[in-house]
Design a protein around this motif. Structure first.
Motif, short mmCIF file in Angstrom:
data_model
loop_
_atom_site.label_atom_id
_atom_site.label_comp_id
_atom_site.label_asym_id
_atom_site.label_seq_id
_atom_site.Cartn_x
_atom_site.Cartn_y
_atom_site.Cartn_z
N GLY A 10 60.29 15.14 76.42
CA GLY A 10 59.39 14.59 77.41
C GLY A 10 58.27 13.75 76.80
N ASN A 11 57.56 13.06 77.69
CA ASN A 11 56.45 12.20 77.25
C ASN A 11 55.09 12.88 77.39
OD1 ASN A 11 58.16 9.98 76.70
ND2 ASN A 11 58.26 9.50 78.89
N ASP A 12 55.08 14.11 77.90
CA ASP A 12 53.83 14.81 78.12
C ASP A 12 53.42 15.52 76.83
OD1 ASP A 12 51.65 16.19 78.98
OD2 ASP A 12 52.70 17.39 80.49
N ILE A 13 52.51 14.93 76.08
CA ILE A 13 52.10 15.48 74.79
C ILE A 13 51.36 16.80 74.96
CG2 ILE A 13 49.87 14.31 74.71
CD1 ILE A 13 52.29 14.88 71.76
N SER A 14 50.86 17.07 76.16
CA SER A 14 50.09 18.30 76.37
C SER A 14 50.96 19.54 76.21
CB SER A 14 49.45 18.30 77.76
OG SER A 14 50.42 18.34 78.78
N VAL A 15 52.29 19.42 76.40
CA VAL A 15 53.14 20.59 76.25
C VAL A 15 53.12 21.11 74.82
CG1 VAL A 15 54.67 19.91 78.14
CG2 VAL A 15 55.24 19.25 75.80
N VAL A 16 52.87 20.20 73.87
CA VAL A 16 52.80 20.61 72.46
C VAL A 16 51.59 21.52 72.26
CG1 VAL A 16 52.59 19.83 70.09
CG2 VAL A 16 53.96 18.51 71.72
N PHE A 17 50.46 21.11 72.80
CA PHE A 17 49.23 21.89 72.63
C PHE A 17 49.25 23.18 73.44
CE2 PHE A 17 48.10 17.43 71.77
CZ PHE A 17 47.61 17.56 70.48
N ARG A 18 50.02 23.18 74.52
CA ARG A 18 50.14 24.41 75.33
C ARG A 18 51.22 25.33 74.77
NH1 ARG A 18 50.47 20.80 79.76
NH2 ARG A 18 52.60 21.53 80.12
N ASP A 19 51.93 24.87 73.75
CA ASP A 19 53.03 25.63 73.16
C ASP A 19 54.12 25.89 74.21
OD1 ASP A 19 54.39 26.88 71.14
OD2 ASP A 19 53.40 28.82 71.39
N ASP A 20 54.42 24.83 74.99
CA ASP A 20 55.41 24.94 76.06
C ASP A 20 56.66 24.13 75.76
OD1 ASP A 20 53.79 26.56 77.55
OD2 ASP A 20 53.02 24.97 78.85
N LEU A 21 57.00 23.96 74.48
CA LEU A 21 58.14 23.13 74.13
C LEU A 21 59.48 23.84 74.39
CD1 LEU A 21 57.10 21.37 70.80
CD2 LEU A 21 57.61 20.30 72.98
N PHE A 22 59.63 25.05 73.89
CA PHE A 22 60.92 25.72 73.91
C PHE A 22 60.80 27.12 74.51
CE2 PHE A 22 60.79 23.13 69.94
CZ PHE A 22 61.67 22.14 70.33
N GLY A 23 61.96 27.73 74.73
CA GLY A 23 61.93 29.15 75.09
C GLY A 23 62.93 29.53 76.15
N VAL A 24 63.00 30.85 76.37
CA VAL A 24 63.73 31.42 77.49
C VAL A 24 62.69 31.77 78.55
CG1 VAL A 24 65.20 33.32 78.28
CG2 VAL A 24 65.52 32.36 75.99
N VAL A 25 62.87 31.25 79.75
CA VAL A 25 61.86 31.39 80.80
C VAL A 25 62.46 32.06 82.03
CG1 VAL A 25 60.24 30.13 82.29
CG2 VAL A 25 60.70 29.32 79.97
N ARG A 26 61.66 32.89 82.68
CA ARG A 26 62.04 33.52 83.94
C ARG A 26 61.02 33.14 85.01
NH1 ARG A 26 60.81 39.30 83.57
NH2 ARG A 26 58.90 38.71 84.62
N CYS A 27 61.50 32.82 86.20
CA CYS A 27 60.59 32.60 87.34
C CYS A 27 61.30 33.03 88.61
CB CYS A 27 60.16 31.14 87.44
SG CYS A 27 61.48 29.97 87.87
N LYS A 28 60.55 33.16 89.67
CA LYS A 28 61.18 33.45 90.96
C LYS A 28 61.87 32.20 91.47
CE LYS A 28 58.47 37.42 92.49
NZ LYS A 28 57.62 38.00 93.55
N THR A 29 62.76 32.36 92.44
CA THR A 29 63.57 31.25 92.91
C THR A 29 62.75 30.16 93.59
OG1 THR A 29 64.08 32.54 94.90
CG2 THR A 29 65.71 32.56 93.12
N ASP A 30 61.49 30.46 93.92
CA ASP A 30 60.62 29.41 94.47
C ASP A 30 59.75 28.78 93.39
OD1 ASP A 30 58.80 31.40 93.92
OD2 ASP A 30 58.05 31.61 95.98
N GLY A 31 59.95 29.17 92.13
CA GLY A 31 59.19 28.60 91.02
C GLY A 31 57.94 29.36 90.65
N SER A 32 57.59 30.39 91.39
CA SER A 32 56.37 31.17 91.11
C SER A 32 56.65 32.24 90.07
CB SER A 32 55.85 31.81 92.40
OG SER A 32 56.77 32.75 92.91
#
Length: 337
Positions: free
Chosen positions: A106-128
């Motif tokens: 992605g082009n959003d450099i902020s994900v690097v500083f938020r440490d949101d680059l990689f991973g296994v993620v869980r969320c509810k089916t509505d995204g919450s």
């Protein structure tokens, strides 16, 4: 009275604290899935898990929005954006979605500083209720029951791992890189990808690997009581092995490089020669072979209503009814901001 209050106040504070701890624990508890639950079709996961159908809803990585997570009804209506994450290996069980996050493109450099680059993620089916279960760079996520399996990549060394859907009990199982798409009942069926290309079974309970079927196979995939694979010793023929009858049949003699199975239909990519590349489909008994579309299709994803195809090197998505008469047309989604 003052003495009574002196002893009562700490007790009340302790009671309130315990109530809050119990309430928080309950809010974080993930309901158990059926032991027979799987997160996605094996063929979809083998193709990267960009589409997943559950309870009348299709969850998908939208190619027109950098593979961010969306949902829609099975008739491709009511399109909703669920997450800004760029996703793959989508699995759904109960009220929760599990997916691989890869925001590195992605082009959003902020994900690097938020440490949101990689991973296994869980969320509810509505995204919450988003929860990062692992921050490792991961691939090949699959769900069976209350267990997730996935591969991690560290300095080009792959390790197959497991953990609960609650993110607990993470374990490194084996230092190998295998396709986890055929994961069910604590076992993974896979084609060897080093010197031995036979079909093996990896038991995640005792970490054992046993030989299941001799052969020079590729992309071994279990669907129901059948094992489908590409036979590298027979011009890459699409082949079916009946796991009950112990019999083998060739579904198509074309040179097959990729496929997906839904119910009694198999979609498969062929490369018979330099100028003859096409997506075909055939019934699981080997009858009714049809041309779906010409060209190189890199992703094949099946749902109960439609099968979605993405030509190699493009962001354009095509679809056709999974069964019945073919009607291949491009599909576009209005981006939801």
């Amino acid at each position: 009275m003052k003495k009574a209050l002196k002893f009562m106040i700490p007790g009340i504070i302790l009671l309130i604290t315990l109530i809050l701890i119990i309430a928080r624990a309950r809010s974080n508890k993930i309901p158990s899935n059926s032991e027979y639950a799987i997160g996605n079709l094996a063929g979809n996961l083998m193709n990267g898990g960009y589409f997943c159908e559950s309870d009348g809803t299709i969850y998908f990585a939208n190619p027109y929005d950098s593979n961010r997570l969306y949902s829609m009804t099975t008739d491709c209506q009511n399109i909703k954006k669920i997450s800004d994450d760029q996703v793959s290996y989508i699995n759904v069980a109960g009220d929760y979605i599990y997916y691989i996050r890869n925001n590195a493109a992605g082009n959003d450099i902020s994900v690097v500083f938020r440490d949101d680059l990689f991973g296994v993620v869980r969320c509810k089916t509505d995204g919450s209720d988003v929860k990062v279960l692992s921050k490792d760079q991961c691939t090949d996520l699959a769900l069976s029951g209350d267990t997730l399996v996935f591969d991690t990549a560290k300095k080009n060394v792959y390790t197959i791992c497991s953990m609960g859907t609650n993110g607990k009990n993470k374990k490194e199982l084996h230092p190998i890189d295998i396709d986890n798409s055929s994961f069910a009942n604590k076992s993974i069926y896979f084609s060897g990808n080093t010197t031995n290309h036979a079909v093996h079974i990896f038991d995640i309970s005792d970490k054992s690997i046993t030989l299941y079927l001799e052969g020079n196979t590729f992309k071994a995939t279990v669907v129901g009581d059948s094992l489908y694979y590409i036979d590298l010793d027979n011009n890459y023929a699409l082949t079916k092995y009946d796991m009950i009858k112990k019999t083998t049949s060739v579904l198509a003699v074309d040179k097959c490089i990729n496929f997906n199975v839904y119910d009694d239909m198999v979609y498969f990519q062929t490369e018979n020669d330099k100028d003859s590349h096409a997506l075909m489909r055939v019934h699981t008994d080997g009858t009714g072979k049809e041309l779906v579309m010409n060209g190189d299709i890199s992703r094949i994803h099946c749902t109960s209503t439609y099968t979605f195809m993405q030509p190699y090197g493009t962001d354009t998505l095509y679809f056709t009814p999974t069964k019945g008469n073919l009607n291949v047309v491009p599909i576009m989604f209005d981006l939801v901001k």
